[in-house]
Enzyme design. Structure first.
Site, PDB file in Angstrom:
ATOM      1  N   ARG A   1      -8.614  -4.863   4.008  1.00  0.00           N
ATOM      2  CA  ARG A   1      -7.173  -4.601   4.124  1.00  0.00           C
ATOM      3  C   ARG A   1      -6.415  -5.726   4.828  1.00  0.00           C
ATOM      4  O   ARG A   1      -5.306  -6.069   4.435  1.00  0.00           O
ATOM      5  CB  ARG A   1      -6.961  -3.292   4.872  1.00  0.00           C
ATOM      6  CG  ARG A   1      -7.386  -2.106   4.040  1.00  0.00           C
ATOM      7  CD  ARG A   1      -7.346  -0.827   4.816  1.00  0.00           C
ATOM      8  NE  ARG A   1      -7.684   0.283   3.933  1.00  0.00           N
ATOM      9  CZ  ARG A   1      -7.831   1.539   4.334  1.00  0.00           C
ATOM     10  NH1 ARG A   1      -7.677   1.850   5.602  1.00  0.00           N
ATOM     11  NH2 ARG A   1      -8.137   2.482   3.477  1.00  0.00           N
TER      12      ARG A   1
ATOM     13  N   GLN B   1      -3.942  -2.277  12.042  1.00  0.00           N
ATOM     14  CA  GLN B   1      -4.192  -2.503  10.619  1.00  0.00           C
ATOM     15  C   GLN B   1      -2.967  -2.243   9.757  1.00  0.00           C
ATOM     16  O   GLN B   1      -2.341  -1.193   9.852  1.00  0.00           O
ATOM     17  CB  GLN B   1      -5.320  -1.581  10.147  1.00  0.00           C
ATOM     18  CG  GLN B   1      -5.620  -1.736   8.662  1.00  0.00           C
ATOM     19  CD  GLN B   1      -6.914  -1.064   8.272  1.00  0.00           C
ATOM     20  OE1 GLN B   1      -6.979   0.135   8.117  1.00  0.00           O
ATOM     21  NE2 GLN B   1      -7.964  -1.852   8.136  1.00  0.00           N
TER      22      GLN B   1
ATOM     23  N   HIS C   1      -2.018  -1.578   5.997  1.00  0.00           N
ATOM     24  CA  HIS C   1      -2.586  -1.220   4.698  1.00  0.00           C
ATOM     25  C   HIS C   1      -1.766  -1.951   3.648  1.00  0.00           C
ATOM     26  O   HIS C   1      -0.542  -1.952   3.719  1.00  0.00           O
ATOM     27  CB  HIS C   1      -2.494   0.294   4.501  1.00  0.00           C
ATOM     28  CG  HIS C   1      -3.322   0.808   3.369  1.00  0.00           C
ATOM     29  ND1 HIS C   1      -3.004   0.552   2.062  1.00  0.00           N
ATOM     30  CD2 HIS C   1      -4.454   1.543   3.350  1.00  0.00           C
ATOM     31  CE1 HIS C   1      -3.918   1.126   1.289  1.00  0.00           C
ATOM     32  NE2 HIS C   1      -4.803   1.726   2.040  1.00  0.00           N
TER      33      HIS C   1
ATOM     34  N   LEU D   1       1.468   6.264   1.862  1.00  0.00           N
ATOM     35  CA  LEU D   1       0.278   5.510   1.509  1.00  0.00           C
ATOM     36  C   LEU D   1      -0.102   5.725   0.053  1.00  0.00           C
ATOM     37  O   LEU D   1      -0.173   6.852  -0.426  1.00  0.00           O
ATOM     38  CB  LEU D   1      -0.876   5.979   2.405  1.00  0.00           C
ATOM     39  CG  LEU D   1      -2.260   5.419   2.069  1.00  0.00           C
ATOM     40  CD1 LEU D   1      -2.331   3.960   2.475  1.00  0.00           C
ATOM     41  CD2 LEU D   1      -3.343   6.209   2.759  1.00  0.00           C
TER      42      LEU D   1
ATOM     43  N   PHE E   1     -14.998   1.201  -2.538  1.00  0.00           N
ATOM     44  CA  PHE E   1     -13.895   1.066  -1.591  1.00  0.00           C
ATOM     45  C   PHE E   1     -13.825  -0.352  -1.079  1.00  0.00           C
ATOM     46  O   PHE E   1     -14.808  -1.095  -1.121  1.00  0.00           O
ATOM     47  CB  PHE E   1     -14.058   2.063  -0.429  1.00  0.00           C
ATOM     48  CG  PHE E   1     -12.846   2.943  -0.262  1.00  0.00           C
ATOM     49  CD1 PHE E   1     -12.543   3.905  -1.195  1.00  0.00           C
ATOM     50  CD2 PHE E   1     -11.994   2.801   0.821  1.00  0.00           C
ATOM     51  CE1 PHE E   1     -11.417   4.712  -1.074  1.00  0.00           C
ATOM     52  CE2 PHE E   1     -10.864   3.601   0.963  1.00  0.00           C
ATOM     53  CZ  PHE E   1     -10.578   4.557   0.013  1.00  0.00           C
TER      54      PHE E   1
ATOM     55  N   ARG F   1     -10.690  -2.321  10.403  1.00  0.00           N
ATOM     56  CA  ARG F   1     -11.478  -1.193   9.932  1.00  0.00           C
ATOM     57  C   ARG F   1     -11.603  -1.230   8.413  1.00  0.00           C
ATOM     58  O   ARG F   1     -10.643  -1.566   7.719  1.00  0.00           O
ATOM     59  CB  ARG F   1     -10.815   0.118  10.333  1.00  0.00           C
ATOM     60  CG  ARG F   1     -11.481   1.338   9.774  1.00  0.00           C
ATOM     61  CD  ARG F   1     -10.857   2.605  10.273  1.00  0.00           C
ATOM     62  NE  ARG F   1      -9.537   2.870   9.739  1.00  0.00           N
ATOM     63  CZ  ARG F   1      -9.305   3.389   8.520  1.00  0.00           C
ATOM     64  NH1 ARG F   1     -10.313   3.673   7.720  1.00  0.00           N
ATOM     65  NH2 ARG F   1      -8.077   3.623   8.118  1.00  0.00           N
TER      66      ARG F   1
ATOM     67  N   GLU G   1      -6.276   3.240  -1.297  1.00  0.00           N
ATOM     68  CA  GLU G   1      -7.121   2.142  -1.751  1.00  0.00           C
ATOM     69  C   GLU G   1      -7.923   2.541  -2.993  1.00  0.00           C
ATOM     70  O   GLU G   1      -8.343   1.698  -3.772  1.00  0.00           O
ATOM     71  CB  GLU G   1      -8.090   1.823  -0.605  1.00  0.00           C
ATOM     72  CG  GLU G   1      -8.769   0.511  -0.702  1.00  0.00           C
ATOM     73  CD  GLU G   1      -9.259   0.083   0.681  1.00  0.00           C
ATOM     74  OE1 GLU G   1      -8.421  -0.090   1.580  1.00  0.00           O
ATOM     75  OE2 GLU G   1     -10.474  -0.054   0.855  1.00  0.00           O
TER      76      GLU G   1
ATOM     77  N   HIS H   1      -0.938   1.118   9.351  1.00  0.00           N
ATOM     78  CA  HIS H   1      -1.727   2.249   8.892  1.00  0.00           C
ATOM     79  C   HIS H   1      -2.660   2.807   9.955  1.00  0.00           C
ATOM     80  O   HIS H   1      -2.862   4.005  10.047  1.00  0.00           O
ATOM     81  CB  HIS H   1      -2.539   1.798   7.680  1.00  0.00           C
ATOM     82  CG  HIS H   1      -3.347   2.881   7.045  1.00  0.00           C
ATOM     83  ND1 HIS H   1      -2.789   4.083   6.663  1.00  0.00           N
ATOM     84  CD2 HIS H   1      -4.663   2.951   6.723  1.00  0.00           C
ATOM     85  CE1 HIS H   1      -3.738   4.844   6.130  1.00  0.00           C
ATOM     86  NE2 HIS H   1      -4.878   4.188   6.167  1.00  0.00           N
TER      87      HIS H   1
END
Lengths: 585, 138, 249
Positions: free
Chosen positions: A289, A234, A236, A246, A120, A392, A249, A357
């Site tokens: 991100r 954040q 994304h 979305l 990730f 995050r 990721e 996001h």
């Protein structure tokens, strides 16, 4: 002990998503004699946890280490995380994920039957547990179904909590609107845990569900709790244009490329390392991100993105992964693209652009989820503990709601057991709160304003996108600040067309709008006063990180409605990982 | 047709639409289902005919002759044709539904629905041919 | 080129009028707009009194199921262009009491869901220190399909048995019971037999198959119920023929 009434409990949880349900189970397991209830404006399985796709991080493999997960999280958060909180989080993460396994969560598996993990963004090792690309969906349903077996857990489904009742600095319960009947109920509670998620709906283009209006955060704010690090929002990097859906990721973790209009992997121009055919952890498409979204914006300014009817976009290319791999690991991505974009990622590139996001900021809590109002707790995206700092890392939030949902549940249970009887002023408090709702929204008004809820919401969205987006400066923030304060005033005079008591969604939308306006004001003020760039907060007029002045959490305190909040700062807890430059690639 | 209670404040009065008697007429799939259910009537009727045939057989030659004459009437032949169509329809819908209840794994891979249906049809044809063989070759 | 499309909504506001009525709205015909986008347009621009549920706008929260031209559908994943030239008739999901406009009462369903014990019942309790249960990809595949239900209730609207027999547990609830029955970590099938063999259980299903056709997530509740009928019939005879203790095992 005197009973307050039929709607009395020891611990009330507001919000029935991942954090709320985990907290409810924690209370029921801590002491089965405690009366625990979950009140939510939607049925639990509708909560936004359901939309999380990629996975949930926790160290379980022998080639991984707790130390590395901590470091990735802290550096990913640009050193704004409280390191004691991160340590607790990373240590408890594997246990919580194992509990989910024992409760039946259908984790994807290795051939030998062990739980599988995937890469990730921003993580140096593979440590993200996943259930195909519907991890949040499976976690939420597992938690919901498991919660059904705990008899003490009572549910108030479709109860919209409108106020926290606080007497002399102690929580006494809430006032809630039963949506089906329009009746306001007092639910007395020794302690309340706010698990209502974030407030991405302050922005026009977001992956967030319609319900994510920060109601719980606004409840706490109005009750005098500080909101922490609100300026960190954040983006994304990969959402579908128009719908904002979305694209996880995990697409990039499985090997997807981001391409500009010249089919060039543009991330290599932004200090994110060398392009390799295989995904390399913490580089290129697997960078964090904030950096990827900022790279998009730079690329757009250079005119190298693709123009579309719903804004500029770039291409996410999965074609080289092959049909079988996509079907096995990313079935939902394919389903969503076919349905909403009418394209097949097996043969075509997916159009994507950055999209709001997650809100790193939220209710200021300690490491057990407690706030400065006795009996008020928070967990999940609504809370800011803070383990996410200025940015995050993907797959930390699902784990966060387990770890801190459980912690808040245990702490709130312990508090409720020790706390004295309800205040004799409880009913008076509830009556006052009810009157406020009646007066502001329900009573017929002589002065009819031309404003509508949708109109004000649209103006708010414009201000937030233009004034407090991926890049901000003093001027854009100032404009946004003035307009949002004015919108707060105007929102008070919106005339509702719907006068029905039965399932009046216009009334709830009006309350949600007021919540969003108050929180937006906190975002803008915090952003305005943080004259540095860190993680997701990028000031074009202050492009450098300034550790001397701003290695600190911003705390926004509510002043009067319609005026800007007061901002204070609290130190960041640094234990073993002194601040460094953030390096990827 | 709808049922409901009267509204009082804070007491919602939901209405519940009742299904119409003609519900099975509203969707082709519902109609197909009702037709499948209806096949039972014809199968049962044919069972009764079989019983009557046995009774005629046991009652002596005159009764048997009379019965077979009745069976050869246009009305009877018409009924048999319709009954056969319903029986075939019943069999086909049954085979089509078979894969929903049967999950077979061969060498770790699930057997596709089409294969299962085909297998049923093949067995059906083989059995029918065998019975026909016994009856027609004397 | 057609610029707008008519949306015909079945409305019900108990305080105003004791019977439901239909109301027409003219909305812009935008490419990419789902039926839900048309409804939010109506709510925002034309008529603030229209009530309906929605949340994720990506077909996974299960809030926005409605009847669209007589078929149960997730309105966020059903597009205006599929219904040209219109009008599109939108009604609340069939077979549920209607609280207001397009909002149905799902409390009975929530009760049924809990009734089938939809949680893992392990043979013996394990602590976190015992580590993970091993489960091979093949064992996961044996029940994975049944985990995909989003509780959108389209299958309940599609099923005439649900409409005729309010005690019937219904497709989603039985499929969820089967989701745990087929999980290699679960040992609770005996407990669930008590519910599924009972009145309102799996044998009330008459195999119409419409639930599987309506399911937006390809859960195939029909299959789940048919497979249960096979298992349940065995259990029924076992309970009838064997002495109590033996049958329970």
């Amino acid at each position: 002990m005197t009973r307050y009434g039929p709607d009395e409990c020891d611990v009330l949880i507001v919000g029935g998503g991942g954090a709320g349900l985990r907290a409810a189970i924690a209370v029921a397991e801590t002491d089965p004699t405690l009366r625990v209830a979950v009140a939510s404006k939607v049925y639990p399985m509708r909560s936004h946890t359901v939309s999380a796709e990629g996975g949930s991080a926790g160290v379980i493999k022998s080639n991984d280490s707790i130390e590395e997960h901590i470091y990735d999280t802290i550096s990913g958060g640009d050193w704004l995380c409280d390191q004691d909180a991160v340590e607790a989080f990373v240590n408890e993460a594997p246990k919580e994920l194992l509990r989910m396994e024992h409760w039946g969560c259908p984790w994807s598996r290795e051939p030998d039957g062990q739980v599988a993990v995937r890469s990730f963004g921003g993580m140096k090792n593979k440590r993200t547990w996943y259930a195909a690309d519907k991890t949040g969906f499976h976690m939420l349903h597992t938690l919901f179904q498991t919660s059904l077996k705990y008899e003490p857990v009572k549910r108030y489904d479709e109860y919209f909590v409108t106020s926290l009742l606080v007497d002399d600095g102690r929580c006494q319960g809430v006032l809630a609107l039963e949506m089906a009947t329009g009746q306001l109920h007092t639910i007395a509670a020794k302690s309340v845990i706010l698990c209502t998620g974030g407030f991405g709906k302050a922005f026009p283009f977001t992956t967030n569900a319609n319900i994510k209006t920060g109601d719980g955060v606004a409840l706490a704010y109005r009750a005098g709790v500080a909101l922490k690090d609100m300026e960190f929002v954040q983006y994304h990097p990969t959402g579908l244009p128009f719908t904002g859906i979305l694209i996880t990721e995990a697409t990039r973790a499985e090997g997807g490329f981001l391409l500009n209009k010249d089919d060039y992997r543009y991330l290599q121009d932004y200090n994110l390392g060398e392009p390799k055919p295989e995904p390399v952890l913490r580089t290129m498409e697997l960078g964090p991100r904030d950096r990827l979204s900022q790279a998009f914006e730079q690329e757009r300014l250079k005119g190298r993105t693709i123009k579309g009817p719903y804004g500029d976009y770039v291409h996410l290319d999965l074609r080289h992964l092959g049909e079988q791999h996509i079907n096995e690991r990313l079935p939902m991505v394919r389903e969503l693209c076919l349905k909403y974009e009418k394209i097949d990622p097996v043969t075509e590139c997916i159009p994507v652009r950055p999209v709001v996001h997650y809100t790193m900021g939220g209710i200021h809590t300690d490491i057990m989820g407690a706030t400065n109002v006795a009996g008020v707790y928070a967990a999940g995206e609504a809370a800011c503990v803070s383990i996410n700092g200025a940015n995050r890392l993907g797959s930390n939030s699902l784990t966060e709601l387990l770890v801190f949902g459980a912690r808040a549940g245990q702490a709130a249970a312990a508090y409720a057991k020790e706390s004295p009887d309800f205040s004799p002023r409880l009913q008076a408090l509830a009556d006052d709160a009810a009157q406020d709702i009646e007066k502001t929204w329900i009573a017929p008004r002589s002065k009819r304003s031309k404003d509508t809820i949708a109109g004000i919401r649209k103006e708010l969205h414009n201000q937030m996108e233009n004034g407090a987006g991926i890049y901000r400066d003093a001027k854009s923030l100032q404009t946004a600040r003035e307009t949002v304060l004015e919108l707060q005033e105007r929102a008070q005079h919106v005339a509702l067309q719907d006068t029905s008591y039965t399932f009046n969604t216009e009334l709830t939308a009006a309350i949600e709008l007021r919540n969003l306006l108050e929180l937006s004001s906190a975002i803008i003020e915090s952003a305005l006063q943080r004259t540095e760039s860190r993680g997701s907060h990028q000031r074009t007029d202050h492009p450098k990180r300034d550790d001397e002045k701003f290695m600190a959490h911003s705390l926004a305190y509510r002043t009067e409605y319609g005026t800007a909040p007061r901002i204070e700062y609290a130190p960041v807890t640094i234990t073993r990982w002194p601040p460094k430059e953030r390096v990827y690639g | 047709m709808e049922s409901q209670t009267t509204y009082k404040r804070f007491r919602p009065a939901p209405y519940t639409p009742k299904m119409q008697l003609s519900w099975w007429w509203q969707k082709p799939t519902y109609f197909a289902y009702i037709m499948r259910e209806l096949t039972a009537v014809f199968v049962a009727a044919y069972a009764v005919i079989l019983l009557l045939t046995l009774r005629a057989l046991s009652a002596g030659e005159a009764a048997w002759e009379a019965w077979t004459t009745t069976l050869q009437s246009p009305l009877s032949i018409g009924f048999h044709v319709v009954a056969l169509l319903f029986a075939v329809y019943h069999s086909i819908t049954w085979f089509m539904a078979a894969p929903t209840a049967i999950v077979l794994n061969v060498k770790g891979k699930p057997v596709p629905a089409k294969t299962l249906i085909l297998a049923h049809v093949v067995i059906w044809i083989v059995c029918s041919a065998a019975i026909a063989g016994i009856l027609l070759t004397r | 080129m057609q610029k707008t499309i008519t949306i015909q909504v079945k409305r019900y506001i108990p305080e105003k009028q004791p019977t439901p009525f239909y109301q027409d709205y003219e909305v812009p015909l935008e490419t990419k707009w789902g039926v839900l986008d048309a409804l939010t347009y109506i709510k925002d621009e034309l008529d603030g009194t229209l009530a309906f549920r929605w949340s994720c706008h990506m077909g996974v929260c299960g809030s926005c199921g409605m009847m669209v031209n007589g078929q149960p559908a997730l309105t966020c994943a059903t597009f205006l262009e599929e219904y040209l030239p219109g009008p599109i008739c939108i009604e609340p999901l069939d077979h549920f009491p209607v609280i207001r406009d397009l909002v149905i009462d799902t409390d009975a369903f929530m009760g049924k869901l809990k009734y089938v014990k939809p949680w893992l019942i392990p043979a013996e309790e394990r602590s976190v220190d015992d580590g993970e249960n091993r489960q091979t990809p093949a064992e996961l595949a044996a029940f994975k399909q049944y985990t995909l239900c989003i509780n959108c209730l389209l299958c309940y609207s599609a099923c005439p048995v649900v409409g005729l027999n309010e005690d019937f547990l219904g497709p989603a609830a039985i499929a969820l019971a089967q989701r745990y029955n087929y999980d290699s970590r679960d040992a609770g099938q005996t407990q669930r037999h008590d519910v599924l063999l009972d009145h309102g259980g799996a044998f009330d299903c008459t195999l119409i198959g419409e639930c599987s056709r309506a399911c937006p997530k390809h859960v195939d509740p029909t299959g789940a119920i048919q497979r249960y009928k096979a298992d349940g019939a065995m259990e029924f005879w076992k309970r009838l023929l064997l002495p109590r203790g033996a049958a329970k095992r």
